[in-house]
Design a protein around this motif. Structure first.
Motif, PDB file in Angstrom:
ATOM      1  N   LEU A  98       0.845  -1.273   0.057  1.00 37.49           N
ATOM      2  CA  LEU A  98      -0.039   0.004   0.002  1.00 37.49           C
ATOM      3  C   LEU A  98       0.735   1.369   0.005  1.00 37.49           C
ATOM      4  O   LEU A  98       0.534   2.192  -0.829  1.00 37.49           O
ATOM      5  CB  LEU A  98      -0.777  -0.053   1.238  1.00 37.49           C
ATOM      6  N   TYR A  99       2.133   1.108   0.685  1.00 35.73           N
ATOM      7  CA  TYR A  99       2.922   2.429   0.713  1.00 35.73           C
ATOM      8  C   TYR A  99       4.113   1.927  -0.242  1.00 35.73           C
ATOM      9  O   TYR A  99       5.395   2.026   0.539  1.00 35.73           O
ATOM     10  CB  TYR A  99       3.413   2.740   2.336  1.00 35.73           C
ATOM     11  N   TYR A 143       3.325   9.782   0.240  1.00 42.22           N
ATOM     12  CA  TYR A 143       2.080   9.057   0.185  1.00 42.22           C
ATOM     13  C   TYR A 143       0.916   9.655  -0.934  1.00 42.22           C
ATOM     14  O   TYR A 143       0.369   8.474  -1.393  1.00 42.22           O
ATOM     15  CB  TYR A 143       1.074   9.366   1.590  1.00 42.22           C
ATOM     16  N   ALA A 144       0.964  10.740  -1.255  1.00 44.94           N
ATOM     17  CA  ALA A 144       0.206  11.120  -2.480  1.00 44.94           C
ATOM     18  C   ALA A 144       0.429  10.174  -3.594  1.00 44.94           C
ATOM     19  O   ALA A 144      -0.414  10.047  -4.449  1.00 44.94           O
ATOM     20  CB  ALA A 144       0.166  12.257  -2.585  1.00 44.94           C
ATOM     21  N   ALA A 145       1.553   9.778  -3.970  1.00 44.15           N
ATOM     22  CA  ALA A 145       1.844   9.045  -5.105  1.00 44.15           C
ATOM     23  C   ALA A 145       1.701   7.333  -4.772  1.00 44.15           C
ATOM     24  O   ALA A 145       1.864   6.656  -5.682  1.00 44.15           O
ATOM     25  CB  ALA A 145       3.335   9.244  -5.776  1.00 44.15           C
ATOM     26  N   ASP A 190       2.827  12.003   5.630  1.00 39.93           N
ATOM     27  CA  ASP A 190       4.080  11.407   5.217  1.00 39.93           C
ATOM     28  C   ASP A 190       4.890  11.460   6.774  1.00 39.93           C
ATOM     29  O   ASP A 190       5.689  10.376   6.940  1.00 39.93           O
ATOM     30  CB  ASP A 190       5.120  12.150   4.282  1.00 39.93           C
ATOM     31  N   ALA A 191       4.897  12.341   7.316  1.00 38.93           N
ATOM     32  CA  ALA A 191       5.343  12.760   8.613  1.00 38.93           C
ATOM     33  C   ALA A 191       4.957  11.586   9.667  1.00 38.93           C
ATOM     34  O   ALA A 191       5.661  10.777  10.326  1.00 38.93           O
ATOM     35  CB  ALA A 191       5.352  13.976   9.451  1.00 38.93           C
ATOM     36  N   TRP A 192       3.831  11.372   9.704  1.00 37.80           N
ATOM     37  CA  TRP A 192       2.946  10.233  10.389  1.00 37.80           C
ATOM     38  C   TRP A 192       3.516   8.655  10.171  1.00 37.80           C
ATOM     39  O   TRP A 192       3.738   7.745  10.792  1.00 37.80           O
ATOM     40  CB  TRP A 192       1.669  10.217   9.954  1.00 37.80           C
ATOM     41  N   VAL A 193       3.800   8.608   8.650  1.00 39.80           N
ATOM     42  CA  VAL A 193       4.382   7.255   8.072  1.00 39.80           C
ATOM     43  C   VAL A 193       5.917   7.186   8.338  1.00 39.80           C
ATOM     44  O   VAL A 193       6.122   6.054   9.030  1.00 39.80           O
ATOM     45  CB  VAL A 193       4.022   7.011   6.881  1.00 39.80           C
TER      46      VAL A 193
END
Length: 279
Positions: free
Chosen positions: A17-18, A23-25, A143-146
Motif C-alpha cells: 500500500l505504501y 503518500y500522495a503517489a 508522510d510524517a505520520w508514516v
C-alpha cells in the motif's frame, strides 16, 4: 486503475500500500482517488472482483488462527492514554490470539502495534510508543505520520501476525503500518461484516463514536441469533463511557437477557480486565 489486481491471491502488506515515500503517489492514495472518481459499470465490476479476491485471500489467511477483534475510535492520537491503553491491550491479547482491527489510525493502529509486539518485552512497546508520540496524528502530514511508524517498526523485525481490515470508502484515513496483513476493501458494508465475522474468538470494544456503536450492535445481532456453541464474547471497556457517555451497555444487556449470548457480554473498566477474559 493501473496496478489494481482483481485476481490477487494474497492479502496486502503495508509495503504494498505504501509503495512510494510520498503518500500522495502511493498505491493506497491512487486507489482512493480512482475509487472516488469511478462511476461506470467496468469500474464497479473491477471493485467487486477485487473485493472477492480479498475475501478468498482472507479466508485462507485466517484459517487455523484464532482472532480477537479490537474496535475503537480513530481519533485516539498517539501519545494519549487512550492510544497507550489500546496498544497494551493488543500486546496482552496477542500473546494467545491474533489481533484484528479496522486497520486505520487511532485505537486501531495502537492495537495492531501491540499485537505485533506481543512477543517482546513491555519496554520495547514503551519505546515504540515514545517514537510514535512525536507525530500524534496523520493530520496535517501523512508522510510524517508514516515516517514515525517506520521508525517504530524497527523495534519488531519479527512480528506476531496481526490483521487490519480497512476500506477505501474511508480513504482519507490512511491504513496503519503495524498490521502484518491487510484486507483492504472498496465496499465498506462488506468490509464491516467480514471484519466482525472473522473475529471468532470475540471482540473488545474500546470507547469510540458512531462507527464503534454500529459495530457493537452489528456484532450483537449476530450473537443474538447464534447457537450456544457459536456465540463469541463481547467486552465493552469503560464503565462510565458505555453507561453514561454513550449508554450502549443497558441496551446490549437487555438484548442479551434470556439469550445464549447473555453470559458472553461483559462490561469492564480497564484493558487489563478485558484481556483476562481471553486468557
Amino acid at each position: 486503475m493501473a496496478g489494481l489486481d482483481i485476481t490477487r491471491s494474497t492479502l496486502y502488506s503495508p509495503a504494498d500500500l505504501y509503495d512510494r515515500d510520498d503518500y500522495a503517489a502511493s498505491f493506497d492514495a491512487r486507489a482512493y482517488v480512482w475509487a472516488r472518481a469511478a462511476c461506470g459499470p467496468a469500474e464497479a465490476l473491477a471493485e467487486v472482483l477485487h473485493d472477492q479476491a480479498i475475501d478468498t485471500a482472507l479466508a485462507a489467511w485466517v484459517r487455523d488462527r484464532d482472532l480477537v477483534g479490537v474496535m475503537g475510535g480513530h481519533a485516539a492520537d498517539r501519545g494519549t492514554t487512550a492510544y497507550a491503553d489500546a496498544a497494551r491491550l493488543g500486546r496482552l491479547l496477542g500473546a494467545r490470539h491474533v489481533v484484528a482491527t479496522g486497520g486505520g489510525p487511532g485505537a486501531m493502529e495502537a492495537a495492531n502495534l501491540g499485537g505485533r509486539m506481543a512477543g517482546l518485552p513491555e519496554e520495547a512497546l514503551l519505546d515504540a510508543l515514545g517514537r510514535l508520540g512525536v507525530v500524534p496524528s496523520f493530520r496535517p502530514s501523512i508522510d510524517a505520520w508514516v515516517r514515525a511508524a517506520r521508525d517504530a517498526l524497527e523495534l519488531s523485525p519479527s512480528p506476531r501476525p496481526s490483521l487490519g481490515v480497512p476500506t477505501w470508502h474511508y480513504g482519507h484515513e490512511p491504513p496503519n503500518l503495524f498490521a502484518t496483513a491487510v484486507a483492504k476493501y472498496f465496499r465498506n458494508a462488506l468490509r464491516e461484516a467480514i471484519l466482525l465475522q472473522v473475529c471468532d474468538a470475540g471482540i473488545v470494544f474500546l470507547p469510540g463514536a458512531g462507527g464503534t456503536v454500529q459495530e457493537i450492535f452489528q456484532d450483537a445481532c449476530e450473537n443474538y441469533y447464534a447457537t450456544d456453541e457459536s456465540v463469541a464474547p463481547m467486552v465493552l471497556v469503560g464503565r462510565t463511557y458505555w453507561t453514561q457517555t454513550l449508554p450502549a451497555w443497558p441496551l446490549l444487556q437487555a438484548l442479551a437477557r434470556g439469550r445464549a449470548m447473555e453470559g458472553h457480554v461483559h462490561l469492564v473498566d480497564t484493558v487489563d480486565e478485558a484481556a483476562t477474559l481471553f486468557a
